[in-house]
Design an enzyme around this catalytic site. Structure first.
Site, PDB file in Angstrom:
ATOM      1  N   ARG A  58       0.804  -1.237   0.000  1.00 30.83           N
ATOM      2  CA  ARG A  58       0.000   0.000   0.000  1.00 30.83           C
ATOM      3  C   ARG A  58       0.829   1.275   0.000  1.00 30.83           C
ATOM      4  NH1 ARG A  58      -2.775  -3.773   1.752  1.00 30.83           N
ATOM      5  NH2 ARG A  58      -0.844  -4.263   2.808  1.00 30.83           N
ATOM      6  N   THR A  59       1.822   1.311   0.860  1.00 33.32           N
ATOM      7  CA  THR A  59       2.547   2.571   1.004  1.00 33.32           C
ATOM      8  C   THR A  59       3.211   2.940  -0.324  1.00 33.32           C
ATOM      9  OG1 THR A  59       2.895   2.063   3.325  1.00 33.32           O
ATOM     10  CG2 THR A  59       4.312   3.759   2.374  1.00 33.32           C
ATOM     11  N   LYS A  87      25.866  -4.909  -3.609  1.00 33.40           N
ATOM     12  CA  LYS A  87      27.324  -4.860  -3.818  1.00 33.40           C
ATOM     13  C   LYS A  87      28.008  -4.131  -2.672  1.00 33.40           C
ATOM     14  CE  LYS A  87      26.752  -4.375  -8.831  1.00 33.40           C
ATOM     15  NZ  LYS A  87      26.930  -3.383  -9.903  1.00 33.40           N
ATOM     16  N   ARG A 108      11.726   3.586   2.676  1.00 28.87           N
ATOM     17  CA  ARG A 108      11.414   2.621   3.745  1.00 28.87           C
ATOM     18  C   ARG A 108      12.690   1.856   4.035  1.00 28.87           C
ATOM     19  NH1 ARG A 108       6.174  -1.189   4.309  1.00 28.87           N
ATOM     20  NH2 ARG A 108       5.381   0.856   4.948  1.00 28.87           N
ATOM     21  N   HIS A 134       5.934   5.799  11.361  1.00 29.52           N
ATOM     22  CA  HIS A 134       5.349   5.715  10.018  1.00 29.52           C
ATOM     23  C   HIS A 134       4.404   6.923   9.867  1.00 29.52           C
ATOM     24  CE1 HIS A 134       3.991   4.163   6.302  1.00 29.52           C
ATOM     25  NE2 HIS A 134       3.612   2.951   6.657  1.00 29.52           N
TER      26      HIS A 134
HETATM   27  C1  NCD Z   1       2.083  -1.267   7.996  1.00 25.84           C
HETATM   28  C2  NCD Z   1       3.578  -1.053   8.040  1.00 25.84           C
HETATM   29  O1  NCD Z   1       4.269  -1.337   7.058  1.00 25.84           O
HETATM   30  O2  NCD Z   1       4.018  -0.583   9.073  1.00 25.84           O
HETATM   31  N1  NCD Z   1       1.570  -1.334   6.731  1.00 25.84           N
HETATM   32  C3  NCD Z   1       1.401  -0.195   5.998  1.00 25.84           C
HETATM   33  O3  NCD Z   1       2.301   0.606   5.811  1.00 25.84           O
HETATM   34  N2  NCD Z   1       0.181   0.030   5.526  1.00 25.84           N
HETATM   35  C4  NCD Z   1       1.593  -2.277   8.931  1.00 25.84           C
HETATM   36  C5  NCD Z   1       2.214  -3.623   8.998  1.00 25.84           C
HETATM   37  O4  NCD Z   1       3.122  -3.979   8.251  1.00 25.84           O
HETATM   38  O5  NCD Z   1       1.738  -4.379   9.847  1.00 25.84           O
END
Ligand code: NCD
Length: 308
Positions: A58-59, A87, A108, A134
């Site tokens: 999703r993100t 590498k 991320r 997040h």
């Molecule tokens: C979450 C995350 O990655 O922290 N998902 C997200 O970004 N929608 C929740 C999770 O992984 O449980």
């Protein structure tokens, strides 16, 4: 909204309540574009770099949808496999190089979002840093509560699941502290919210209570924010087995709920919410996932200094 231009988004603590309210209102204006009913070229020619060192669906996709719907483009990677990271390239070098290819960086990484931001003048958006923060997920969560309930203030909000390792609950707990909501923390023993965050929230005068029992909170909650046990963060797999499947929101437990209770989940879900719940008016998690798009559109316009 010049003051937002070029800013990094690393923690939800970077935002005041006023900032968050501005973003939520801005996001609402973007909703018709996110839905594809209106079109916009406000980010024509702008490029978003999407650097994902940890898994995401999703993100990553909602950031990509947001920039593409605004006329911009995207490049990046969704796993380090096949990149120079394998590498031995350092994060600092990756970020410095990407700066030359893109206008905004969505990252991320298990823990180095803040460090990465020091190596580039481009805005860096933390898209989840290990068990840390997040922040943009929290903005979409708050947007969903505001949009569904009309206000955040005064809501009784229960955060359920892995409160120790879950970054989404860390961020939203901190943010809610500024909004006059009351919080109940529901976790299996051993997966409680880190005490520093509990103290931080309490210091704002926010009522906080804790329990291990989901049944205790369902009858009084306005918002049930359910999360997955973060299997990948457990040092010991046996520890995970001990708590896996601790909670399950199903039709039986929801019989005790308020009629207008909303159930949220950042997703992915594993076993925490019975799919039968999807058909009830309580289920708002797919709407919450969609809301990522208008919220991230608003942020991208603000950081890139267009619109307003
Ligand atoms: C979450 C995350 O990655 O922290 N998902 C997200 O970004 N929608 C929740 C999770 O992984 O449980």
């Amino acid at each position: 909204m010049a003051s937002w231009k070029g800013r990094d988004i690393l923690s939800i603590r970077d935002f005041s309540r006023g900032d968050i309210e501005t973003i939520l209102k801005y996001a609402r204006k973007m909703a018709p574009i996110a839905e594809g009913q209106k079109s916009s070229r406000s980010l024509d020619g702008r490029i978003l770099a999407s650097l994902f060192f940890e898994p995401s669906t999703r993100t990553r996709l909602s950031f990509e949808s947001a920039i593409i719907r605004l006329g911009g483009g995207v490049l990046g990677f969704s796993s380090v496999e096949g990149t120079s990271v394998q590498k031995g390239e350092t994060l600092a070098d990756t970020v410095r190089m990407v700066e030359g290819y893109a206008d905004v960086i969505v990252l991320r990484h298990p823990g180095a979002a803040r460090l990465a931001a020091e190596f580039t003048e481009r805005p860096v958006i933390n898209a989840g840093d290990g068990a840390g923060q997040h922040p943009t997920q929290t903005l979409q969560d708050l947007y969903t509560i505001w949009d569904e309930k009309g206000k955040i203030e005064g809501q009784s909000i229960a955060l359920v699941g892995d409160l120790k390792y879950g970054r989404t609950v860390h961020s939203i707990a901190t943010a809610l502290a500024g909004f006059g909501a009351s919080l109940t923390l529901v976790s299996p023993p051993g997966l409680e919210m880190p005490w520093e965050i509990v103290e931080e929230v309490k210091a704002t005068g926010t009522p906080v209570s804790m329990t291990h029992r989901l049944e205790d909170v369902v009858p009084t909650a306005d918002v049930l924010y359910v999360t997955r046990i973060q299997k990948e963060r457990f040092p010991d797999p046996q520890e995970y087995e001990r708590v896996a499947g601790s909670y399950r929101v199903d039709l039986a437990i929801l019989r005790e709920a308020k009629k207008d209770l909303i159930v949220l989940h950042p997703l992915p879900r594993v076993t925490e919410i019975d799919p039968a719940v999807d058909r009830t008016p309580h289920a708002k998690y797919f709407r919450q996932a969609f809301n990522a798009v208008p919220v991230r559109m608003a942020l991208l316009e603000m950081l890139l200094g267009v619109g307003g």
